[in-house]
Design a protein around this motif. Structure first.
Motif, mmCIF file in Angstrom:
data_model
loop_
_atom_site.group_PDB
_atom_site.id
_atom_site.type_symbol
_atom_site.label_atom_id
_atom_site.label_comp_id
_atom_site.label_asym_id
_atom_site.label_seq_id
_atom_site.Cartn_x
_atom_site.Cartn_y
_atom_site.Cartn_z
ATOM 1 N N THR A 123 54.845 -11.154 -20.372
ATOM 2 C CA THR A 123 53.277 -11.610 -20.432
ATOM 3 C C THR A 123 52.772 -12.837 -19.661
ATOM 4 O O THR A 123 51.726 -13.152 -19.473
ATOM 5 C CB THR A 123 53.146 -11.605 -21.970
ATOM 6 N N ARG A 125 53.622 -13.347 -16.679
ATOM 7 C CA ARG A 125 53.551 -13.387 -15.025
ATOM 8 C C ARG A 125 52.721 -14.332 -14.304
ATOM 9 O O ARG A 125 52.970 -14.629 -12.994
ATOM 10 C CB ARG A 125 53.294 -11.590 -14.750
ATOM 11 N N ARG A 126 51.419 -14.498 -14.806
ATOM 12 C CA ARG A 126 50.618 -15.371 -14.001
ATOM 13 C C ARG A 126 50.915 -16.687 -14.101
ATOM 14 O O ARG A 126 50.660 -17.489 -12.911
ATOM 15 C CB ARG A 126 49.082 -15.129 -14.748
ATOM 16 N N ARG A 127 51.774 -17.325 -15.074
ATOM 17 C CA ARG A 127 52.261 -18.433 -15.017
ATOM 18 C C ARG A 127 53.556 -18.758 -14.205
ATOM 19 O O ARG A 127 53.652 -19.843 -13.475
ATOM 20 C CB ARG A 127 52.485 -19.048 -16.359
ATOM 21 N N GLY A 129 54.928 -16.187 -12.394
ATOM 22 C CA GLY A 129 55.295 -15.272 -11.192
ATOM 23 C C GLY A 129 56.271 -13.904 -11.822
ATOM 24 O O GLY A 129 56.646 -14.071 -12.718
ATOM 25 N N ARG A 130 55.679 -12.856 -10.888
ATOM 26 C CA ARG A 130 56.129 -11.643 -11.374
ATOM 27 C C ARG A 130 57.894 -11.631 -11.337
ATOM 28 O O ARG A 130 58.432 -11.146 -12.211
ATOM 29 C CB ARG A 130 55.841 -10.452 -10.599
ATOM 30 N N THR A 168 53.375 -17.854 -25.574
ATOM 31 C CA THR A 168 52.814 -16.886 -24.615
ATOM 32 C C THR A 168 51.177 -16.543 -24.940
ATOM 33 O O THR A 168 50.337 -16.444 -23.948
ATOM 34 C CB THR A 168 53.380 -15.206 -24.431
ATOM 35 N N ASN A 172 48.288 -17.862 -22.066
ATOM 36 C CA ASN A 172 47.473 -16.690 -21.718
ATOM 37 C C ASN A 172 46.255 -17.046 -22.068
ATOM 38 O O ASN A 172 45.166 -16.687 -21.196
ATOM 39 C CB ASN A 172 48.087 -15.561 -21.954
ATOM 40 N N ASP A 175 44.548 -19.517 -19.453
ATOM 41 C CA ASP A 175 44.375 -19.113 -18.368
ATOM 42 C C ASP A 175 43.060 -18.172 -18.419
ATOM 43 O O ASP A 175 42.155 -18.397 -17.071
ATOM 44 C CB ASP A 175 45.402 -17.882 -17.952
ATOM 45 N N ASP A 176 42.582 -17.356 -19.276
ATOM 46 C CA ASP A 176 41.606 -16.550 -19.297
ATOM 47 C C ASP A 176 40.461 -16.497 -20.328
ATOM 48 O O ASP A 176 39.663 -16.031 -20.597
ATOM 49 C CB ASP A 176 41.692 -14.962 -18.957
ATOM 50 N N ALA A 228 37.864 -13.355 -15.281
ATOM 51 C CA ALA A 228 39.152 -12.736 -14.469
ATOM 52 C C ALA A 228 38.587 -11.378 -14.141
ATOM 53 O O ALA A 228 37.966 -10.675 -14.517
ATOM 54 C CB ALA A 228 40.209 -12.586 -15.618
#
Length: 351
Positions: A123, A125-127, A129-130, A168, A172, A175-176, A228
């Protein structure tokens, strides 16, 4: 004499042929990308390694002591007058209700929490990276320490899963600003505070991080980020929403009460929570006590070489790029590591 004229038949010209290109067939499984396949592999590894022969070996003394409270609750007997983890008692009693009292049932709750622990990095991945998120998930799925905690009855796996849920959810949400992440944060805190004394170490680290990021956090709270994009790429969705602080607090507190009291069937579970502070303070000491649990330095050096290598790479990247998020993770690690080194009084069977 008349002459006969022969009419020659015209020679047929070249026949024009039209070659039709075959229609492109759609992929049989368009959703099955490499990333999805790797995520599926993480799930399979995490579940298989934690459930395979889960009851093959008997309970240890520490596991048996924790399991007695769940067994007494399941049978309707008075609970023993000894410290226990309300979270582990609730999970074990629920497993007893579904599968009967057995070694497999009492260890099922930690195994489920271990699977959750391995999947939560996905969860972020935005922070991260994938690629880094997948690597973190693989490391947790295969980690010997995480496997040990996931296959034994102990409060540490509950604290670890709750802490990562809270982390997480928190990042997250930053972020949004979607309220759903706050509910993940609340659920993680509920798991954390009902697990055991280890929760106080994690809460201490979290408080230090928030103090370090207080200015940035104030900016995040006063100026939410832009909306987003939606999952189909068609544009922004409804955007940031007002934070339902009251519902978030009620959800977290209510879930903590449910987990501590086994859904109301064990009100005495709430009485265990204040005792966590004394048990946590009793773990501190300058020298390791005889037959005490292993500290993180020993476990990392002996059992987690891949985690050490990945951590050093991440530390180098954070220092070179001045990434505040990754520097924050380094701060978390340093504080937790120092606190762990000072805990020479942890009882046998604890890590």
């Amino acid at each position: 004499m008349a002459t006969k004229t022969r009419h020659r038949k015209p020679k047929p010209g070249p026949v024009e042929t039209t070659v039709q290109e075959p229609l492109a067939r759609p992929a049989p499984l368009p959703w099955l990308t490499v990333e999805v396949a790797l995520v599926g592999l993480v799930v399979v590894l995490a579940v298989a390694l934690r459930l395979w022969k889960l009851a093959a070996y008997p309970l240890s003394d520490a596991e048996a002591g924790q399991s007695l409270s769940a067994l007494a609750l399941y049978r309707g007997d008075p609970l023993p007058d000894t410290p226990y983890s309300p979270l582990m008692t609730t999970l074990a009693a629920a497993a007893f209700l579904l599968f009967g009292d057995s070694t497999f049932a009492v260890r099922l709750g930690p195994a489920v929490l271990g699977v959750l622990l391995a999947l939560l990095p996905l969860t972020l991945r935005r922070r991260l990276g994938r690629r880094a998120a997948l690597i973190a998930a693989f490391l947790l799925a295969l980690s010997p320490t995480a496997l040990y905690l996931s296959r034994t009855v102990n409060a540490e796996i509950g604290a670890a899963a709750g802490a990562l849920m809270a982390v997480t959810g928190f990042f997250n949400w930053m972020d949004d600003h979607r309220p759903r992440w706050l509910y993940l944060l609340a659920g993680g805190l509920a798991l954390l505070v009902t697990a055991g004394p280890t929760a106080l170490t994690i809460l201490l680290v979290f408080a230090v991080y928030l103090a370090w990021q207080r200015r940035a956090l104030a900016g995040w709270l006063s100026a939410p980020p832009a909306a987003a994009p939606t999952g189909d790429g068609s544009g922004p969705d409804s955007g940031p929403q007002a934070v339902p602080w009251s519902r978030f607090a009620l959800f977290g507190a209510g879930l903590a009460v449910v987990l501590a009291t086994s859904g109301g069937f064990n009100p005495s579970g709430l009485a265990q929570l204040p005792g966590f502070a004394g048990a946590w303070l009793a773990r501190f000491g300058w020298q390791t006590l005889p037959r005490a649990g292993f500290n993180a330095a020993f476990l990392l050096a002996v059992y987690e070489p891949l985690v050490v290598v990945a951590g050093l790479i991440g530390l180098t990247d954070a220092l070179l790029n001045r990434d505040r998020f990754r520097l924050g993770l380094v701060l978390w690690l340093v504080i937790a590591f120092l606190a762990d080194l000072l805990m020479g009084g942890r009882p046998q069977g604890h890590v």
